[in-house]
Design a protein around this motif. Structure first.
Motif, PDB file in Angstrom:
ATOM      1  N   ASN A   1      48.846  56.550  76.989  1.00 31.01           N
ATOM      2  CA  ASN A   1      47.632  56.296  77.754  1.00 31.01           C
ATOM      3  C   ASN A   1      46.382  56.837  77.065  1.00 31.01           C
ATOM      4  N   SER A   2      46.447  58.040  76.499  1.00 27.34           N
ATOM      5  CA  SER A   2      45.266  58.629  75.871  1.00 27.34           C
ATOM      6  C   SER A   2      44.802  57.805  74.668  1.00 27.34           C
ATOM      7  N   ALA A   3      45.739  57.178  73.965  1.00 29.25           N
ATOM      8  CA  ALA A   3      45.381  56.321  72.840  1.00 29.25           C
ATOM      9  C   ALA A   3      44.688  55.049  73.325  1.00 29.25           C
ATOM     10  N   VAL A   4      45.183  54.488  74.426  1.00 32.43           N
ATOM     11  CA  VAL A   4      44.582  53.279  74.987  1.00 32.43           C
ATOM     12  C   VAL A   4      43.165  53.563  75.493  1.00 32.43           C
ATOM     13  N   VAL A   5      42.980  54.732  76.118  1.00 34.77           N
ATOM     14  CA  VAL A   5      41.651  55.117  76.588  1.00 34.77           C
ATOM     15  C   VAL A   5      40.679  55.222  75.408  1.00 34.77           C
ATOM     16  N   ALA A   6      41.100  55.868  74.327  1.00 31.63           N
ATOM     17  CA  ALA A   6      40.239  56.010  73.153  1.00 31.63           C
ATOM     18  C   ALA A   6      39.905  54.655  72.537  1.00 31.63           C
ATOM     19  N   LEU A   7      40.888  53.761  72.494  1.00 30.85           N
ATOM     20  CA  LEU A   7      40.637  52.416  71.983  1.00 30.85           C
ATOM     21  C   LEU A   7      39.592  51.706  72.835  1.00 30.85           C
TER      22      LEU A   7
ATOM     23  N   HIS B   1      27.888  48.229  73.745  1.00 32.81           N
ATOM     24  CA  HIS B   1      26.872  49.283  73.647  1.00 32.81           C
ATOM     25  C   HIS B   1      27.001  50.321  74.766  1.00 32.81           C
ATOM     26  N   ILE B   2      28.246  50.649  75.116  1.00 33.45           N
ATOM     27  CA  ILE B   2      28.523  51.640  76.153  1.00 33.45           C
ATOM     28  C   ILE B   2      28.806  52.977  75.475  1.00 33.45           C
ATOM     29  N   ASP B   3      27.921  53.933  75.696  1.00 34.04           N
ATOM     30  CA  ASP B   3      28.063  55.241  75.051  1.00 34.04           C
ATOM     31  C   ASP B   3      28.887  56.224  75.877  1.00 34.04           C
ATOM     32  N   PHE B   4      28.910  56.024  77.191  1.00 30.51           N
ATOM     33  CA  PHE B   4      29.663  56.936  78.067  1.00 30.51           C
ATOM     34  C   PHE B   4      30.636  56.126  78.909  1.00 30.51           C
ATOM     35  N   TRP B   5      31.926  56.426  78.763  1.00 30.30           N
ATOM     36  CA  TRP B   5      32.955  55.757  79.568  1.00 30.30           C
ATOM     37  C   TRP B   5      34.150  56.691  79.647  1.00 30.30           C
ATOM     38  N   GLN B   6      34.322  57.325  80.793  1.00 25.74           N
ATOM     39  CA  GLN B   6      35.434  58.248  81.005  1.00 25.74           C
ATOM     40  C   GLN B   6      36.089  57.956  82.344  1.00 25.74           C
ATOM     41  N   LEU B   7      37.400  58.181  82.399  1.00 28.39           N
ATOM     42  CA  LEU B   7      38.163  57.925  83.616  1.00 28.39           C
ATOM     43  C   LEU B   7      38.858  59.187  84.094  1.00 28.39           C
ATOM     44  N   PRO B   8      39.029  59.336  85.400  1.00 33.84           N
ATOM     45  CA  PRO B   8      39.852  60.445  85.901  1.00 33.84           C
ATOM     46  C   PRO B   8      41.310  60.218  85.507  1.00 33.84           C
ATOM     47  N   LYS B   9      42.040  61.285  85.388  1.00 37.23           N
ATOM     48  CA  LYS B   9      43.444  61.184  85.007  1.00 37.23           C
ATOM     49  C   LYS B   9      44.202  60.293  85.986  1.00 37.23           C
ATOM     50  N   GLY B  10      44.969  59.363  85.434  1.00 39.94           N
ATOM     51  CA  GLY B  10      45.816  58.512  86.257  1.00 39.94           C
ATOM     52  C   GLY B  10      45.181  57.227  86.728  1.00 39.94           C
ATOM     53  N   TYR B  11      43.886  57.030  86.503  1.00 44.32           N
ATOM     54  CA  TYR B  11      43.228  55.810  86.967  1.00 44.32           C
ATOM     55  C   TYR B  11      43.390  54.688  85.945  1.00 44.32           C
ATOM     56  N   LEU B  12      43.338  53.451  86.433  1.00 46.57           N
ATOM     57  CA  LEU B  12      43.639  52.267  85.631  1.00 46.57           C
ATOM     58  C   LEU B  12      42.710  52.134  84.433  1.00 46.57           C
ATOM     59  N   CYS B  13      43.313  51.974  83.264  1.00 51.27           N
ATOM     60  CA  CYS B  13      42.594  51.763  82.003  1.00 51.27           C
ATOM     61  C   CYS B  13      42.975  50.376  81.490  1.00 51.27           C
ATOM     62  N   PRO B  14      42.189  49.363  81.781  1.00 47.83           N
ATOM     63  CA  PRO B  14      42.606  47.980  81.540  1.00 47.83           C
ATOM     64  C   PRO B  14      42.459  47.533  80.089  1.00 47.83           C
ATOM     65  N   PRO B  15      43.284  46.579  79.647  1.00 48.42           N
ATOM     66  CA  PRO B  15      43.116  45.989  78.318  1.00 48.42           C
ATOM     67  C   PRO B  15      41.872  45.095  78.297  1.00 48.42           C
ATOM     68  N   ILE B  16      40.925  45.420  77.462  1.00 43.17           N
ATOM     69  CA  ILE B  16      39.612  44.779  77.511  1.00 43.17           C
ATOM     70  C   ILE B  16      39.617  43.303  77.099  1.00 43.17           C
ATOM     71  N   PRO B  17      40.339  42.886  76.057  1.00 40.25           N
ATOM     72  CA  PRO B  17      40.285  41.471  75.678  1.00 40.25           C
ATOM     73  C   PRO B  17      40.664  40.515  76.808  1.00 40.25           C
ATOM     74  N   GLY B  18      41.709  40.840  77.557  1.00 35.02           N
ATOM     75  CA  GLY B  18      42.112  39.985  78.671  1.00 35.02           C
ATOM     76  C   GLY B  18      41.078  39.946  79.772  1.00 35.02           C
TER      77      GLY B  18
ATOM     78  N   ASN C   1      51.274  53.197  80.845  1.00 36.00           N
ATOM     79  CA  ASN C   1      50.442  53.287  79.650  1.00 36.00           C
ATOM     80  C   ASN C   1      48.992  52.903  79.921  1.00 36.00           C
ATOM     81  N   PHE C   2      48.771  51.985  80.841  1.00 34.91           N
ATOM     82  CA  PHE C   2      47.413  51.662  81.244  1.00 34.91           C
ATOM     83  C   PHE C   2      47.058  52.384  82.542  1.00 34.91           C
ATOM     84  N   ALA C   3      47.950  53.276  82.993  1.00 35.43           N
ATOM     85  CA  ALA C   3      47.754  54.111  84.171  1.00 35.43           C
ATOM     86  C   ALA C   3      47.556  53.254  85.419  1.00 35.43           C
ATOM     87  N   GLY C   4      46.909  53.829  86.424  1.00 33.95           N
ATOM     88  CA  GLY C   4      46.671  53.114  87.667  1.00 33.95           C
ATOM     89  C   GLY C   4      47.136  53.906  88.870  1.00 33.95           C
TER      90      GLY C   4
END
Length: 292
Positions: A42-48, A58-75, A213-216
């Motif tokens: 999950n931490s690797a997916v968040v960094a990606l 052009h997003i400079d700040f994007w952080q999520l609380p632990k366990g919250y959904l980190c979606p795959p951006i291309p889809g 891996n994408f949490a939620g």
């Protein structure tokens, strides 16, 4: 992928690491000599995602609380571009600018659809969620990125049994609604689905014990009755807002849910129903859209 999707082909990790140097800690060379990350981590997916959002939106700040959904951006981007094509059906041109108002049902803490839609087409968004933490975190993302602050407003759904009610106000007019619905009936189902995904990511090797891996969170992944129950309720509620929304839409994870949804839409008098397929690599997904 959609031809306007900015995420065509393989990720350029050299460029992404220059954009976000902290991503480099997760990048390694695989057995084929290609740079990649461990997509089951999950931490690797968040960094990606942080690198992709910085490079392309052009997003400079994007952080999520632990366990919250980190979606795959291309889809997620494919859905936005598919919706843009839907709006272009009328006169062949994609309408852009803040006059195009979009409602994101179940936006989540990640705020992905409003980010992509506002930065790609200049649309304005209302992001709705039943989770107060999601609203708070998404609010921080909007606040600390100046290119988002004038495009995105947030609304907390206080009635967890409602979808559009209490969110769409009497004077609201939306060109679109969109939704990534909870797919599962329980967290057991969600975990089982993730285990299959991790196994595929590991090419059949014995997978280590990992989280999603994408949490939620449960409210992001599950609802009573699963996806079909949620979407039937969405369809039923949409009648009450037929004059305030141009197109209603939602992703549909399970293809077998399309037929009963189309049947119900016919029953309630939808004038047009579209099912749009999307392809990302070997994965085929879809969204359903309807209007009155």
């Amino acid at each position: 992928m959609h031809p306007r999707n900015l995420h065509q082909g393989s990720y350029d990790f050299n460029v992404l690491c220059k954009t976000l140097p902290t991503l480099a800690a997760f990048v390694f060379e695989n057995q084929y000599g290609n740079l990649t990350i461990d997509f089951s981590q999950n931490s690797a997916v968040v960094a990606l995602n942080q690198a992709l959002l910085k490079q392309f939106y052009h997003i400079d700040f994007w952080q999520l609380p632990k366990g919250y959904l980190c979606p795959p951006i291309p889809g997620r981007a494919d859905y936005i571009h598919g919706l843009a094509d839907l709006l272009a059906m009328k006169d062949g041109e994609i309408p852009t600018g803040k006059k195009i108002k979009v409602l994101d049902i179940g936006m989540g803490a990640n705020c992905i659809y409003p980010i992509i839609g506002s930065q790609s087409y200049g649309w304005s968004f209302v992001g709705a969620d039943i989770d107060s933490t999601s609203i708070k975190v998404a609010g921080s993302i909007v606040k600390f990125n100046k290119n988002l602050s004038s495009f995105i407003k947030l609304r907390l759904q206080k009635d967890k049994k409602s979808i559009f009610h209490n969110i769409i106000k009497p004077n609201d007019k939306f060109a679109l609604t969109l939704c990534n619905p909870p797919f599962h009936a329980s967290m057991q189902q969600a975990s089982a689905g993730n285990a299959r995904k991790v196994k595929n990511l590991n090419k059949g090797k014995a997978a280590q014990k990992v989280g999603l891996n994408f949490a939620g969170k449960e409210n992001e992944l599950c609802c009573e009755g699963g996806e079909i129950a949620f979407l039937k309720q969405m369809v039923n509620e949409s009648v009450d807002f037929a004059t305030q929304v141009g197109w209603f839409s939602s992703l549909v994870s399970k293809s077998e849910n399309i037929a009963p949804l189309k049947k119900r839409l016919t029953q309630i008098g939808a004038k047009q129903v579209e099912v749009i397929k999307m392809t990302q690599g070997q994965k085929i997904s879809r969204f359903i859209a309807w209007r009155f």
